[in-house]
Write an enzyme that holds these catalytic residues in place. Structure first.
Site, PDB file in Angstrom:
ATOM      1  N   GLU A  75       0.819  -1.209   0.000  1.00  0.00           N
ATOM      2  CA  GLU A  75       0.000   0.000   0.000  1.00  0.00           C
ATOM      3  C   GLU A  75       0.850   1.254   0.000  1.00  0.00           C
ATOM      4  OE1 GLU A  75      -3.544   2.305   2.436  1.00  0.00           O
ATOM      5  OE2 GLU A  75      -2.593   0.570   3.364  1.00  0.00           O
ATOM      6  N   ASP A  95      -0.841  -4.921   3.131  1.00  0.00           N
ATOM      7  CA  ASP A  95      -1.349  -3.725   3.809  1.00  0.00           C
ATOM      8  C   ASP A  95      -0.712  -3.740   5.190  1.00  0.00           C
ATOM      9  OD1 ASP A  95      -2.696  -1.632   4.963  1.00  0.00           O
ATOM     10  OD2 ASP A  95      -4.635  -2.169   4.116  1.00  0.00           O
ATOM     11  N   ILE A  97      -0.736  -1.733   7.845  1.00  0.00           N
ATOM     12  CA  ILE A  97      -1.711  -1.510   8.923  1.00  0.00           C
ATOM     13  C   ILE A  97      -3.050  -1.219   8.264  1.00  0.00           C
ATOM     14  CG2 ILE A  97      -2.392  -0.188  10.950  1.00  0.00           C
ATOM     15  CD1 ILE A  97       0.482   0.537  11.439  1.00  0.00           C
ATOM     16  N   ASP A  98      -3.907  -2.220   8.223  1.00  0.00           N
ATOM     17  CA  ASP A  98      -5.258  -1.990   7.727  1.00  0.00           C
ATOM     18  C   ASP A  98      -6.090  -1.526   8.916  1.00  0.00           C
ATOM     19  OD1 ASP A  98      -7.212  -2.006   5.676  1.00  0.00           O
ATOM     20  OD2 ASP A  98      -8.114  -3.754   6.624  1.00  0.00           O
ATOM     21  N   THR A 100      -5.728   2.148   9.670  1.00  0.00           N
ATOM     22  CA  THR A 100      -4.792   3.161  10.173  1.00  0.00           C
ATOM     23  C   THR A 100      -5.492   4.202  11.038  1.00  0.00           C
ATOM     24  OG1 THR A 100      -3.291   2.878   8.295  1.00  0.00           O
ATOM     25  CG2 THR A 100      -3.123   4.935   9.504  1.00  0.00           C
ATOM     26  N   ASP A 224      -6.237  -4.394   0.659  1.00  0.00           N
ATOM     27  CA  ASP A 224      -7.208  -4.500   1.746  1.00  0.00           C
ATOM     28  C   ASP A 224      -7.843  -5.885   1.802  1.00  0.00           C
ATOM     29  OD1 ASP A 224      -7.244  -1.674   2.648  1.00  0.00           O
ATOM     30  OD2 ASP A 224      -8.094  -1.283   0.678  1.00  0.00           O
TER      31      ASP A 224
END
Length: 279
Positions: A75, A95, A97-98, A100, A224
Site C-alpha cells: 500500500e 497492507d 496496517i489496515d 490506520t 485490503d
C-alpha cells in the site's frame, strides 16, 4: 510457470509468519503513543503513519532477502509511486496496517494483512491483529484458522438473520457518501444488525470466523482484501463483486458472505458505486 510446490510454499509461509509476528510487536509498541505522527493522503480520514511505512519496510526487506525473485504490491509503496501490477510471479500483497485511522486513535482493531499470489492465485493469507492477538491464517486447500484453531463461516442464507459488516470508507466524495447512507437506510430494517470494525481485512476475517455473515465495501484496494479473500474462501464462504458477478481484484469493490444465497440477496439490495479501478 512459477515454482509453487508444497515445500516452497511451506518455506514462504514459515518466513512470512515469523515476519508478521515481528511486525505485530512493532505495532503494539507504537499504538500506545497517543499523538502519532501521520500524514494525510486522499482526505483527512485517509492517513499514513510512520508505523505503516516501518511495517511495510520490515516485511518487504525480510521477504526479499529470503526470496530474491519475488515481487511486491504494498500500500505505502504504491502510494509513493510504486508499481501496481499482478503477474504470474510470486507476489506479496501487503497492507502494513489496515485500519490506520483506528491505529491513530489507539482503537484496537487494526491489523497486518498480507497475501502471496502465485500465477495470480492466492496461496497464503494472513491477517494479524496484534492488539487482540488474533491471528487469522489460510493456505490454499488447507482451510482457515484463528490462532491455530479451524474456523468456518456461518450457514446464514437470509438477510433477516444476517449480521452485516460495512464501512463508511476513506473517501468523502458525495456520490459515494450518499450511497453509503442509502445502503444503511435500506439494509437496517431488514437485517439482524450492522457492524463496522474500521478495517476491511478484519471485517472479512469476522465473516470467515462466523462472527458476522456478510461484508461489502466500495473504494477498497487489492491490499485490503487479498488475504481476506483466501481466508473467507478457505473458511467455506464466497467472495464476489457487489453486483453479483465474479470478484475483480482491482475494481475497488468487494462483497463476501457466508453462503452464495446470502451474497446474491445482499447484492440485489445494494445501491452500487463504481470507483475508478486501480488497473
Amino acid at each position: 510457470m512459477c515454482d509453487c510446490d508444497s515445500d516452497s510454499v511451506d518455506s514462504y509461509y514459515e518466513t512470512v509468519l515469523k515476519l508478521t509476528k515481528e511486525a505485530g510487536k512493532l505495532i503494539n509498541e507504537k499504538i500506545k503513543i497517543r499523538n502519532k505522527k501521520r500524514e494525510i493522503k486522499s482526505s483527512n480520514i485517509d492517513l499514513v503513519t510512520e508505523t505503516d511505512q516501518a511495517v511495510e519496510k520490515l516485511l518487504i526487506d525480510g521477504l526479499s532477502k529470503e526470496f530474491t525473485t519475488h515481487k511486491f504490491i504494498g500500500e505505502e509503496t504504491v502510494s509513493s509511486g510504486g508499481a501496481l501490477e499482478l503477474t504470474d510471479a510470486p507476489t506479496w500483497i501487503i497492507d502494513p496496517i489496515d485500519g490506520t485511522l483506528n491505529f491513530v486513535h489507539s482503537y484496537p482493531h487494526s491489523c497486518v494483512s498480507i497475501a502471496l499470489f502465485i500465477n495470480k492465485v492466492p496461496e497464503i493469507g494472513i491477517i494479524f491483529n496484534p492488539m487482540l492477538n488474533q491471528l487469522f491464517t489460510a493456505r490454499k486447500g488447507q482451510g482457515a484458522f484463528l490462532n491455530g484453531e479451524p474456523i468456518h463461516v456461518s450457514d446464514t442464507k437470509e438477510l433477516s438473520e444476517a449480521l452485516l459488516m460495512l464501512e463508511g470508507g476513506t473517501s468523502q466524495e458525495p456520490e459515494r457518501m450518499n450511497a453509503v447512507c442509502e445502503n444503511v437506510k435500506n439494509l437496517l430494517p431488514v437485517v439482524h444488525g450492522l457492524r463496522s470494525l474500521g478495517s476491511a481485512a478484519l471485517n472479512m476475517a469476522m465473516v470467515a470466523a462466523g462472527g458476522s455473515d456478510a461484508y461489502f465495501e466500495f473504494g477498497i484496494h487489492i491490499w485490503d482484501i487479498a488475504a481476506g479473500e483466501l481466508i473467507v474462501r478457505e473458511a467455506g464462504g464466497v467472495v464476489i463483486d457487489p453486483d453479483g458477478g465474479d470478484l475483480k481484484r482491482f475494481s475497488r469493490r468487494v462483497l463476501c458472505a457466508s453462503t452464495q444465497e446470502l451474497a446474491e440477496k445482499l447484492a440485489r439490495k445494494l445501491v452500487q458505486v463504481y470507483p475508478e479501478p486501480d488497473a
